[in-house]
Write an enzyme that holds these catalytic residues in place. Structure first.
Site, PDB file in Angstrom:
ATOM      1  N   ASP A 240      -0.621 -12.324   2.059  1.00  0.00           N
ATOM      2  CA  ASP A 240      -1.268 -11.320   2.910  1.00  0.00           C
ATOM      3  C   ASP A 240      -1.463 -11.995   4.270  1.00  0.00           C
ATOM      4  O   ASP A 240      -2.569 -12.352   4.661  1.00  0.00           O
ATOM      5  CB  ASP A 240      -2.604 -10.883   2.289  1.00  0.00           C
ATOM      6  CG  ASP A 240      -3.175  -9.668   3.001  1.00  0.00           C
ATOM      7  OD1 ASP A 240      -2.598  -9.283   4.042  1.00  0.00           O
ATOM      8  OD2 ASP A 240      -4.182  -9.115   2.535  1.00  0.00           O
TER       9      ASP A 240
ATOM     10  N   ASP B  70       2.434   2.007   3.307  1.00  0.00           N
ATOM     11  CA  ASP B  70       3.410   1.052   3.857  1.00  0.00           C
ATOM     12  C   ASP B  70       4.828   1.516   3.557  1.00  0.00           C
ATOM     13  O   ASP B  70       5.730   1.314   4.363  1.00  0.00           O
ATOM     14  CB  ASP B  70       3.275  -0.341   3.220  1.00  0.00           C
ATOM     15  CG  ASP B  70       1.878  -0.913   3.315  1.00  0.00           C
ATOM     16  OD1 ASP B  70       1.141  -0.521   4.218  1.00  0.00           O
ATOM     17  OD2 ASP B  70       1.543  -1.762   2.461  1.00  0.00           O
TER      18      ASP B  70
ATOM     19  N   HIS C 256       0.880  -1.179   0.000  1.00  0.00           N
ATOM     20  CA  HIS C 256       0.000   0.000   0.000  1.00  0.00           C
ATOM     21  C   HIS C 256       0.914   1.225   0.000  1.00  0.00           C
ATOM     22  O   HIS C 256       2.019   1.170   0.557  1.00  0.00           O
ATOM     23  CB  HIS C 256      -0.837   0.101   1.271  1.00  0.00           C
ATOM     24  CG  HIS C 256      -1.703  -1.063   1.581  1.00  0.00           C
ATOM     25  ND1 HIS C 256      -1.244  -2.171   2.226  1.00  0.00           N
ATOM     26  CD2 HIS C 256      -3.025  -1.271   1.376  1.00  0.00           C
ATOM     27  CE1 HIS C 256      -2.236  -3.029   2.389  1.00  0.00           C
ATOM     28  NE2 HIS C 256      -3.332  -2.515   1.888  1.00  0.00           N
TER      29      HIS C 256
ATOM     30  N   ASP D 256      -5.503 -13.516   9.116  1.00  0.00           N
ATOM     31  CA  ASP D 256      -4.354 -13.398   8.208  1.00  0.00           C
ATOM     32  C   ASP D 256      -3.182 -14.292   8.598  1.00  0.00           C
ATOM     33  O   ASP D 256      -2.040 -13.828   8.734  1.00  0.00           O
ATOM     34  CB  ASP D 256      -3.864 -11.936   8.164  1.00  0.00           C
ATOM     35  CG  ASP D 256      -4.738 -11.056   7.281  1.00  0.00           C
ATOM     36  OD1 ASP D 256      -5.528 -11.583   6.485  1.00  0.00           O
ATOM     37  OD2 ASP D 256      -4.610  -9.815   7.393  1.00  0.00           O
TER      38      ASP D 256
ATOM     39  N   ASP E  27      -4.602 -13.565  -2.567  1.00  0.00           N
ATOM     40  CA  ASP E  27      -3.952 -13.234  -1.306  1.00  0.00           C
ATOM     41  C   ASP E  27      -3.939 -14.513  -0.482  1.00  0.00           C
ATOM     42  O   ASP E  27      -4.970 -14.953   0.050  1.00  0.00           O
ATOM     43  CB  ASP E  27      -4.682 -12.091  -0.576  1.00  0.00           C
ATOM     44  CG  ASP E  27      -4.091 -10.738  -0.959  1.00  0.00           C
ATOM     45  OD1 ASP E  27      -3.226 -10.699  -1.857  1.00  0.00           O
ATOM     46  OD2 ASP E  27      -4.483  -9.716  -0.341  1.00  0.00           O
TER      47      ASP E  27
ATOM     48  N   ASP F  85     -10.572 -11.667  10.591  1.00  0.00           N
ATOM     49  CA  ASP F  85      -9.543 -11.832   9.571  1.00  0.00           C
ATOM     50  C   ASP F  85      -8.200 -12.015  10.263  1.00  0.00           C
ATOM     51  O   ASP F  85      -7.508 -11.041  10.553  1.00  0.00           O
ATOM     52  CB  ASP F  85      -9.560 -10.547   8.713  1.00  0.00           C
ATOM     53  CG  ASP F  85      -8.829 -10.697   7.413  1.00  0.00           C
ATOM     54  OD1 ASP F  85      -8.473 -11.831   7.054  1.00  0.00           O
ATOM     55  OD2 ASP F  85      -8.637  -9.672   6.740  1.00  0.00           O
TER      56      ASP F  85
ATOM     57  N   GLU G 194      -8.837 -13.585  -1.548  1.00  0.00           N
ATOM     58  CA  GLU G 194      -8.120 -13.877  -0.306  1.00  0.00           C
ATOM     59  C   GLU G 194      -8.836 -14.990   0.451  1.00  0.00           C
ATOM     60  O   GLU G 194     -10.052 -14.924   0.675  1.00  0.00           O
ATOM     61  CB  GLU G 194      -8.028 -12.603   0.549  1.00  0.00           C
ATOM     62  CG  GLU G 194      -7.330 -12.850   1.863  1.00  0.00           C
ATOM     63  CD  GLU G 194      -6.865 -11.575   2.543  1.00  0.00           C
ATOM     64  OE1 GLU G 194      -6.472 -10.619   1.836  1.00  0.00           O
ATOM     65  OE2 GLU G 194      -6.885 -11.541   3.779  1.00  0.00           O
TER      66      GLU G 194
HETATM   67  C1  XUL Z   1      -7.438  -6.499   4.310  1.00  0.00           C
HETATM   68  C2  XUL Z   1      -6.649  -6.899   3.132  1.00  0.00           C
HETATM   69  C3  XUL Z   1      -5.792  -5.850   2.546  1.00  0.00           C
HETATM   70  C4  XUL Z   1      -5.719  -5.919   1.058  1.00  0.00           C
HETATM   71  C5  XUL Z   1      -5.000  -4.756   0.430  1.00  0.00           C
HETATM   72  O1  XUL Z   1      -8.222  -7.494   4.830  1.00  0.00           O
HETATM   73  O2  XUL Z   1      -6.692  -8.033   2.723  1.00  0.00           O
HETATM   74  O3  XUL Z   1      -4.540  -5.952   3.110  1.00  0.00           O
HETATM   75  O4  XUL Z   1      -5.102  -7.081   0.629  1.00  0.00           O
HETATM   76  O5  XUL Z   1      -5.505  -3.546   0.822  1.00  0.00           O
HETATM   77 CO    CO Z   2      -5.682  -9.015   1.209  1.00  0.00          CO
END
Ligand code: XUL
Ligand code: CO
Length: 438
Positions: free
Chosen positions: A337, A102, A99, A307, A294, A305, A266
């Site tokens: 991600d 970042d 991003h 991640d 992702d 989430d 994702e």
């Molecule tokens: C948030 C997410 C973000 C996107 C990019 O849940 O997945 O990090 O991948 O903005």
């Molecule tokens: Co993402």
């Protein structure tokens, strides 16, 4: 200066290796169906989780110990770039993603923010001249700053819409400068909290206007890459407009945007939407809309989430099955991600996490490839739907019949015979392939 001095380049050593800093299954040079693993998997490091995240959560401050912790502002941003390229090289990874916020700190004005970005982008550009690591995608963070409280392109405030347009304009320019292979839109706060204060139609129309303007600007500057929508059903907003692939697809179709957009899917967003990862991949694939992934995983015991790094072999196998059936990811990739757990605070955990994810996806690739080669599911499915290859079924598929004829056909049927779906047998077969393929 080396940030990860004690760690050497991660190499493939095979499944018998006991070296924690080696790939056991990911062999970038191994050829599978005419392509190397590196070319098929197209792994990408997510800048935000690896170089920005500090392990903080809503209940506690950061725990991560990082070699750039003592720095601030642009110095910190520069150190992160240096560390990032050292990390990419040591991991031997072909892509990264970020991003805008970042890589460079926000200034007190948009102009200052853009100037900070320019400094870091040109530094990244220099590194990219000698590095093999390319930019899979970049995106604009339009969810962290308080100005996006009510959304970005779907904000009730036209000034926020304009500001967001400026952010994406800059993002597209950065994509062009760094040779990005895609540009991502994750609608972080593009949704609503309550209908009591929301003009849903205007918000969605505005989002489409925003996307069309982005398409126009990309054309103007000669940025010819897929735009990727990243669906997510909720978090941070309660109702997000890009809920899942099917919802996103209906939106793109309604607003005439399907020629320019695909999906970045994702895993953890899929499960938050009440789907499996493979369901979302399949929905995108059969509609020609699978752009990128992702790669992460959620936790079935938690409803948010999380991640996590994708270490679940079963899920990765079914995901790779969809990706191989799609003929690969094209310009997309598998972007981690994913973040190390708060308790995994050492710098070396960043390596362990990526090695774990890369090896687990390499296993998924090999098993999925064997399943396809042996037509394990294909043969079963072909047989299961064979009634549509002859007789009345073929007439239905070829559009040669109607309700009147079908009624006449049904009236003369004496018995309807179904066959078993064999779910458990198929699951056992997948287990057998998982254990026997490597
Ligand atoms: C948030 C997410 C973000 C996107 C990019 O849940 O997945 O990090 O991948 O903005
Ligand atoms: Co993402």
């Amino acid at each position: 200066m080396a940030y990860f001095e004690s760690i050497n380049k991660i190499k493939y050593e095979g499944a018998k290796s006991t070296n924690p800093f080696a790939y056991k299954y990911y062999n970038p040079e191994e050829v599978i169906n005419g392509k190397t693993m590196e070319e098929i998997l197209r792994f990408s490091v997510a800048y935000w989780h690896t170089f920005n995240a500090d392990g903080s959560d809503p209940f506690g401050v950061g725990t991560a110990i990082r070699p750039w912790d003592h720095l601030k502002g642009l110095d910190l941003a520069k150190a992160r770039v240096e560390a990032a390229f050292e990390f990419f090289e040591k991991l031997d990874v072909p892509f990264f993603a970020f991003h805008d916020v970042d890589i460079a700190p926000e200034g007190s004005t948009l102009k200052e923010t853009n100037e900070n970005l320019d400094v870091i982008v040109s530094m990244i550009q220099d590194y990219m001249k000698t590095s093999k690591t390319k930019l899979l995608w970049n995106t604009a963070n339009m969810f962290t700053n308080p100005r996006y409280t009510h959304g970005a392109a779907t904000s009730p405030n036209a000034d926020v819409f304009a500001y967001s347009a400026a952010k994406v304009k800059k993002g597209l320019e950065v994509a062009k400068e760094l040779g990005a292979e895609n540009y991502v839109f994750w609608g972080g706060r593009e949704g609503y909290e309550t209908l009591l204060n929301t003009d849903m139609k205007l918000e969605q129309d505005n989002l489409a206007r925003f996307f069309h303007m982005a398409v126009d600007y990309a054309k103007e500057i000669g940025l010819n890459v897929p735009f990727l929508i990243e669906p997510k059903p909720k978090e941070p907003t309660k109702h997000q407009y890009d809920f899942d692939v099917a919802t996103g697809l209906a939106f793109l179709q309604k607003y005439d945007l399907t020629d320019y957009f695909k999906f970045n899917i994702e895993a953890n967003h899929a499960t938050l939407a009440g789907h499996s990862f493979e369901h979302e991949l399949r929905t995108a694939r059969i509609n020609g809309m699978l752009g990128s992934v992702d790669a992460n995983q959620g936790d079935t015991l938690l409803g948010w989430d999380t991640d996590e790094f994708p270490t679940d072999l079963y899920t990765n196998t079914l995901a790779m099955y969809e990706i191989l059936k799609n003929g690969g990811l094209g310009q997309g990739g598998l972007n981690f991600d994913a973040k190390v757990r708060r308790g995994s605070f050492d710098t070396e955990d960043l390596f362990h996490a990526h090695i774990a994810g890369m090896d687990a996806f390499a296993i998924g690739l090999k098993v999925a490839n064997k399943l396809i080669e042996d037509k394990v599911l294909d043969n079963f499915i072909e047989e299961r739907y064979s009634s549509f290859t002859k007789g009345i079924g073929l007439d239905i598929v070829e559009g040669k019949t109607n309700f009147r004829e079908l009624e006449a056909y049904a009236l003369q049927l004496t018995e309807i015979k179904n066959t078993s779906g064999r779910t458990e047998r198929l699951k056992a077969l997948i287990n057998q392939y998982l254990l026997e393929t490597l």
